[in-house]
Design a protein around this motif. Structure first.
Motif, PDB file in Angstrom:
ATOM      1  N   ARG A   1      73.058 -11.372 -25.383  1.00 41.63           N
ATOM      2  CA  ARG A   1      72.505 -11.883 -26.629  1.00 41.63           C
ATOM      3  C   ARG A   1      72.415 -13.400 -26.636  1.00 41.63           C
ATOM      4  NH1 ARG A   1      75.142  -8.366 -31.588  1.00 41.63           N
ATOM      5  NH2 ARG A   1      74.302  -6.324 -30.958  1.00 41.63           N
ATOM      6  N   GLU A   2      73.207 -14.045 -25.807  1.00 43.27           N
ATOM      7  CA  GLU A   2      73.176 -15.501 -25.709  1.00 43.27           C
ATOM      8  C   GLU A   2      73.383 -15.886 -24.249  1.00 43.27           C
ATOM      9  OE1 GLU A   2      75.526 -19.480 -27.346  1.00 43.27           O
ATOM     10  OE2 GLU A   2      75.724 -17.563 -28.409  1.00 43.27           O
ATOM     11  N   ASP A   3      72.548 -16.819 -23.798  1.00 43.49           N
ATOM     12  CA  ASP A   3      72.641 -17.222 -22.393  1.00 43.49           C
ATOM     13  C   ASP A   3      72.186 -18.669 -22.264  1.00 43.49           C
ATOM     14  OD1 ASP A   3      73.123 -17.141 -19.723  1.00 43.49           O
ATOM     15  OD2 ASP A   3      71.587 -15.647 -19.225  1.00 43.49           O
ATOM     16  N   SER A   4      72.695 -19.356 -21.241  1.00 44.95           N
ATOM     17  CA  SER A   4      72.317 -20.747 -20.968  1.00 44.95           C
ATOM     18  C   SER A   4      71.974 -20.886 -19.483  1.00 44.95           C
ATOM     19  CB  SER A   4      73.460 -21.710 -21.330  1.00 44.95           C
ATOM     20  OG  SER A   4      73.737 -21.666 -22.716  1.00 44.95           O
ATOM     21  N   VAL A   5      70.942 -21.675 -19.194  1.00 44.90           N
ATOM     22  CA  VAL A   5      70.538 -21.928 -17.801  1.00 44.90           C
ATOM     23  C   VAL A   5      70.199 -23.402 -17.649  1.00 44.90           C
ATOM     24  CG1 VAL A   5      69.674 -19.602 -17.338  1.00 44.90           C
ATOM     25  CG2 VAL A   5      68.147 -21.314 -18.337  1.00 44.90           C
ATOM     26  N   ASN A   6      70.320 -23.886 -16.406  1.00 41.84           N
ATOM     27  CA  ASN A   6      69.933 -25.248 -16.057  1.00 41.84           C
ATOM     28  C   ASN A   6      68.725 -25.196 -15.120  1.00 41.84           C
ATOM     29  OD1 ASN A   6      72.093 -26.459 -17.505  1.00 41.84           O
ATOM     30  ND2 ASN A   6      73.483 -26.026 -15.784  1.00 41.84           N
ATOM     31  N   LEU A   7      67.833 -26.171 -15.249  1.00 45.19           N
ATOM     32  CA  LEU A   7      66.631 -26.222 -14.415  1.00 45.19           C
ATOM     33  C   LEU A   7      66.346 -27.675 -14.048  1.00 45.19           C
ATOM     34  CD1 LEU A   7      64.144 -24.789 -13.170  1.00 45.19           C
ATOM     35  CD2 LEU A   7      62.953 -25.227 -15.339  1.00 45.19           C
ATOM     36  N   THR A   8      66.037 -27.897 -12.757  1.00 46.48           N
ATOM     37  CA  THR A   8      65.684 -29.238 -12.270  1.00 46.48           C
ATOM     38  C   THR A   8      64.209 -29.245 -11.878  1.00 46.48           C
ATOM     39  OG1 THR A   8      67.931 -29.605 -11.439  1.00 46.48           O
ATOM     40  CG2 THR A   8      66.173 -31.018 -10.564  1.00 46.48           C
ATOM     41  N   LEU A   9      63.434 -30.166 -12.435  1.00 44.34           N
ATOM     42  CA  LEU A   9      62.002 -30.294 -12.139  1.00 44.34           C
ATOM     43  C   LEU A   9      61.742 -31.616 -11.426  1.00 44.34           C
ATOM     44  CD1 LEU A   9      60.492 -29.090 -15.548  1.00 44.34           C
ATOM     45  CD2 LEU A   9      60.872 -27.739 -13.473  1.00 44.34           C
ATOM     46  N   GLN A  10      60.853 -31.565 -10.411  1.00 48.51           N
ATOM     47  CA  GLN A  10      60.476 -32.766  -9.676  1.00 48.51           C
ATOM     48  C   GLN A  10      59.183 -33.345 -10.256  1.00 48.51           C
ATOM     49  OE1 GLN A  10      62.520 -34.081  -7.474  1.00 48.51           O
ATOM     50  NE2 GLN A  10      63.914 -32.313  -7.682  1.00 48.51           N
TER      51      GLN A  10
END
Length: 428
Positions: free
Chosen positions: A37-46
């Motif tokens: 029901r709740e989630d967190s993610v990290n993302l790196t963009l160039q």
């Protein structure tokens, strides 16, 4: 700053069950899985290929039921420290090129920079002009008016500036001349390459040369069909280049390989130059064509009571220019020349009259324009046929040669041996 990475953190919630998220940015998109029901993610963009300025990053979050939620954020992309000026090149006209007063000058050039061009400007003796609206990709083009200009040297300057304020430029000087300064000396043409004027048939030969003139060159042209038509060749200043396929004269119908094979083997290329006053000069460069592949030939014979029928088929990668069939019977020789139509068709039929008892040797040959020959040879035996005995006995006997006829044949052969005659025939 362009080239640096952007770190994103996403926190999403759903009443039932999260499934995934899609990030859309100037460089493309990226998908990530979510759960619970709740989630967190990290993302790196160039940001290496992102445009400069303000850009948006959008995220769409969807659950197992297919419902989608959306959010976005913005970043500003700025150029990194840049001390490299733009690259600017005036492609044409070239340095020292001459034009008549009143003639239009087509200015072509290129301007490029790693981070983009913000300013592109023409200056010099032909006035000031903003060229940035004319920049397409890295190329620009504009026509300059020479009306009212005095004769003499005139400068053309192009300046470019990038987003960091770095400037680059290029400059050429052209010469303007007036009609009253007309001269009548033709240009001078020289072929620099190839040094060896010999090439294989059906090969591409690269040529380069130099053309000079007191007042400047208007054009350099080449004719592959001995002056029947002309085409402009590439030129940069005094140097010009072009290529020639040695199969051109035959493939384009300029030469008949059967009739004109001597011209083909020493083929003339015409190069013509015209200066700014219309004075022309022309040279002829003779290219020797070399062919190392001999023709092929196939021969079959059919013996009858009236003679021998010789059937030929032949071919060559260039052409078959000559051919014939020779029949030798002792010291007697009969030659049958192949006609032009036979040579073009690649086939011929030769009928050699013989009595049933005559024998001999048949030799066929074909030759290509380079002088390469191929031969085919076979022997001719006496003609024999089965003759049914009178009365229908069912047996067979060989035909008998009367003694008188045999003597006549021997005398004829002896006479031919003493005279040793030769005969020539044309075969269609």
């Amino acid at each position: 700053m362009r080239g640096e990475s952007v770190e994103l953190r996403l926190t999403a919630q759903d009443d039932v069950e999260l499934k995934g998220a899609v990030f859309r940015h100037p460089g493309g998109e990226a998908s990530l899985n979510l759960s619970g029901r709740e989630d967190s993610v990290n993302l790196t963009l160039q940001t290496g290929d992102w445009p400069l300025g303000d850009v948006n990053i959008t995220v769409e979050v969807y659950d197992n039921a297919g419902l989608v939620g959306e959010n976005r954020t913005g970043v500003t992309v700025i150029p990194p420290p840049d001390n490299t000026p733009p690259a600017v090149e005036i492609v044409s006209p070239v340095e020292g090129e001459r034009f008549k007063v009143g003639e239009r000058i087509v200015l072509r050039g290129r301007a490029s920079d790693d981070w983009g061009i913000s300013y592109l400007h023409l200056s010099g003796d032909f006035g000031e002009m903003d060229l940035l609206p004319l920049l397409s990709g890295e190329s620009f083009e504009v026509t300059l008016n020479t009306d009212g200009q005095p004769s003499g040297e005139r400068s053309i300057v192009v300046v470019a500036e990038d987003l960091s304020g770095n400037r680059g430029s290029d400059e050429v000087t052209v010469l303007l001349v007036r009609e009253e300064e007309r001269e009548y000396n033709p240009p001078q043409i020289a072929i620099l390459f190839p040094e060896d004027p010999t090439a294989e048939y059906s090969s591409v030969v690269s040529f380069s040369g130099r053309v000079v003139d007191d007042t400047g060159i208007d054009s350099v042209e080449v004719s592959f069909d001995m002056g029947l038509s002309w085409r402009v060749v590439e030129r940069e200043g005094e140097l010009f280049t072009f290529t020639f396929n040695t199969a051109y004269p035959i493939e384009n119908g300029v030469l008949d390989p059967v009739l004109d094979y001597e011209v083909l083997l020493s083929y003339p290329l015409h190069i013509r130059a015209t200066d700014l006053w219309g004075n022309k000069a022309e040279i002829v460069y003779t290219l020797s064509i070399r062919d190392q592949n001999p023709p092929t030939i196939n021969m079959t014979i059919e013996r009858t009571g009236e003679g021998v029928t010789v059937t030929l088929t032949f071919s060559d990668n260039l052409a078959v220019a000559k051919g014939g069939v020779t029949f030798e019977k002792g010291d007697v020789e009969e030659t049958y020349r192949l006609s032009r139509s036979s040579l073009r068709r690649g086939e011929a039929v030769v009928n050699i009259p013989l009595s049933p008892t005559e024998v001999g040797e048949v030799t066929a040959w074909v030759e290509d324009p380079a002088g390469l020959k191929t031969f085919a040879h076979t022997s001719v035996a006496p003609y024999s046929s089965a003759v049914e005995r009178p009365g229908g006995g069912g047996g067979v006997i060989s035909p008998l040669i009367p003694g008188v006829l045999f003597t006549v044949v021997l005398l004829a052969i002896l006479a031919l041996y003493l005279l040793r005659r030769r005969g020539y025939h044309q075969v269609d």
